[in-house]
Design a protein around this motif. Structure first.
Motif, PDB file in Angstrom:
ATOM      1  N   SER A 124       0.642  -1.381  -0.084  1.00  0.00           N
ATOM      2  CA  SER A 124      -0.070   0.070   0.185  1.00  0.00           C
ATOM      3  C   SER A 124       0.860   1.244   0.024  1.00  0.00           C
ATOM      4  O   SER A 124       0.359   2.201  -0.628  1.00  0.00           O
ATOM      5  N   TYR A 125       2.018   1.432   0.822  1.00  0.00           N
ATOM      6  CA  TYR A 125       2.926   2.296   0.872  1.00  0.00           C
ATOM      7  C   TYR A 125       3.689   2.509  -0.756  1.00  0.00           C
ATOM      8  O   TYR A 125       3.699   3.781  -1.425  1.00  0.00           O
ATOM      9  N   LEU A 126       3.939   1.618  -1.518  1.00  0.00           N
ATOM     10  CA  LEU A 126       4.595   1.744  -2.661  1.00  0.00           C
ATOM     11  C   LEU A 126       3.517   2.204  -3.889  1.00  0.00           C
ATOM     12  O   LEU A 126       3.560   3.064  -4.383  1.00  0.00           O
ATOM     13  N   ARG A 127       2.297   1.488  -3.650  1.00  0.00           N
ATOM     14  CA  ARG A 127       0.924   2.043  -4.377  1.00  0.00           C
ATOM     15  C   ARG A 127       0.802   3.692  -4.071  1.00  0.00           C
ATOM     16  O   ARG A 127       0.782   4.383  -5.151  1.00  0.00           O
ATOM     17  N   ALA A 128       0.932   4.157  -2.837  1.00  0.00           N
ATOM     18  CA  ALA A 128       0.582   5.644  -2.818  1.00  0.00           C
ATOM     19  C   ALA A 128       1.667   6.266  -3.217  1.00  0.00           C
ATOM     20  O   ALA A 128       1.663   7.408  -3.653  1.00  0.00           O
ATOM     21  N   LEU A 129       2.932   5.873  -3.060  1.00  0.00           N
ATOM     22  CA  LEU A 129       4.031   6.780  -3.382  1.00  0.00           C
ATOM     23  C   LEU A 129       4.320   6.776  -4.815  1.00  0.00           C
ATOM     24  O   LEU A 129       4.547   8.060  -5.229  1.00  0.00           O
TER      25      LEU A 129
END
Length: 228
Positions: A116-121
């Motif tokens: 989820s972090y990488l997708r948001a980034l």
């Protein structure tokens, strides 16, 4: 058609690389471009493979992850870099950001949080900036290295009151559209303001701007901002 992001994994531990590969291969938007076992290999492979994203371990032989990050961003500024670390020590995080990294991931984070972090980034850095701000906010009063970094920053007094408003919005993790709605201006005006802010402060991206805001105390009302 779903956009895919080509990822280079840079870590000197084979088992760590395998774990990251296995995790990313479970999400359709990531494609593994290659693996590097040290910072020097990562630099060379970025030239050969042109990945969209590099997951960079901080501590590696030959060339460290921090130094590799700095060199890659100088040569290939379009490549996004997220540093991997077992510690959330503030000095390492600030060094990575100053060298151009777009974010960081703790190796002991929950796998779902990684994705989820990488997708948001990769989605305009909005959520990534928000989470990074939270972590930096916890450290910046207690870490002397941050105070030293703040002393060498450009004076925030060069920003106009409107530019300061935008900085707080960015640090809150708001997208350009959300900022435009909050301040009742167009998205193009937001983009122009952000470009001017980055030029004034000699910064490259939203994540560096977030770190600057934390160091300079521009996030004093961050936690009390009303939701839009």
């Amino acid at each position: 058609m779903m956009q895919k992001y080509r990822v280079l994994i840079a870590d000197d531990h084979p088992l760590a690389r395998k774990a990251v590969r296995t995790l990313l291969e479970g999400d359709d938007i990531f494609e593994i471009a290659g693996e590097a076992s040290d910072g020097q290999e990562a630099i060379v492979m970025c030239g050969n493979l042109q990945p969209d994203l590099v997951l960079m371990d901080i501590h590696m032989p030959v060339v460290s992850g921090l130094e590799a990050t700095k060199l890659i961003k100088q040569i290939y500024p379009h490549i996004r870099i997220v540093v991997l670390t077992v510690s959330d020590h503030a000095a390492d995080l600030f060094s990575a950001i100053q060298f151009g990294a777009q974010g960081y991931l703790l190796k002991n984070m929950d796998p779902d949080d990684w994705l989820s972090y990488l997708r948001a980034l990769l989605d305009d850095d909005a959520d990534g900036s928000r989470k990074l701000a939270d972590k930096l906010f916890q450290h910046f009063r207690t870490d002397a290295s941050i105070e030293r970094a703040a002393s060498s920053d450009p004076d925030p007094g060069i920003l106009t009151s409107r530019e300061r408003e935008l900085v707080i919005c960015v640090t809150s993790g708001e997208t350009n559209r959300q900022i435009a709605e909050r301040l009742i201006i167009s998205e193009n005006t937001v983009k122009n303001h952000l470009k001017n802010i980055l030029e004034k402060l000699q910064l490259e991206n939203r994540v560096q701007l977030t770190a600057y805001a934390v160091r300079q105390g521009l996030t004093h009302n961050l936690q009390n901002r009303p939701a839009k």
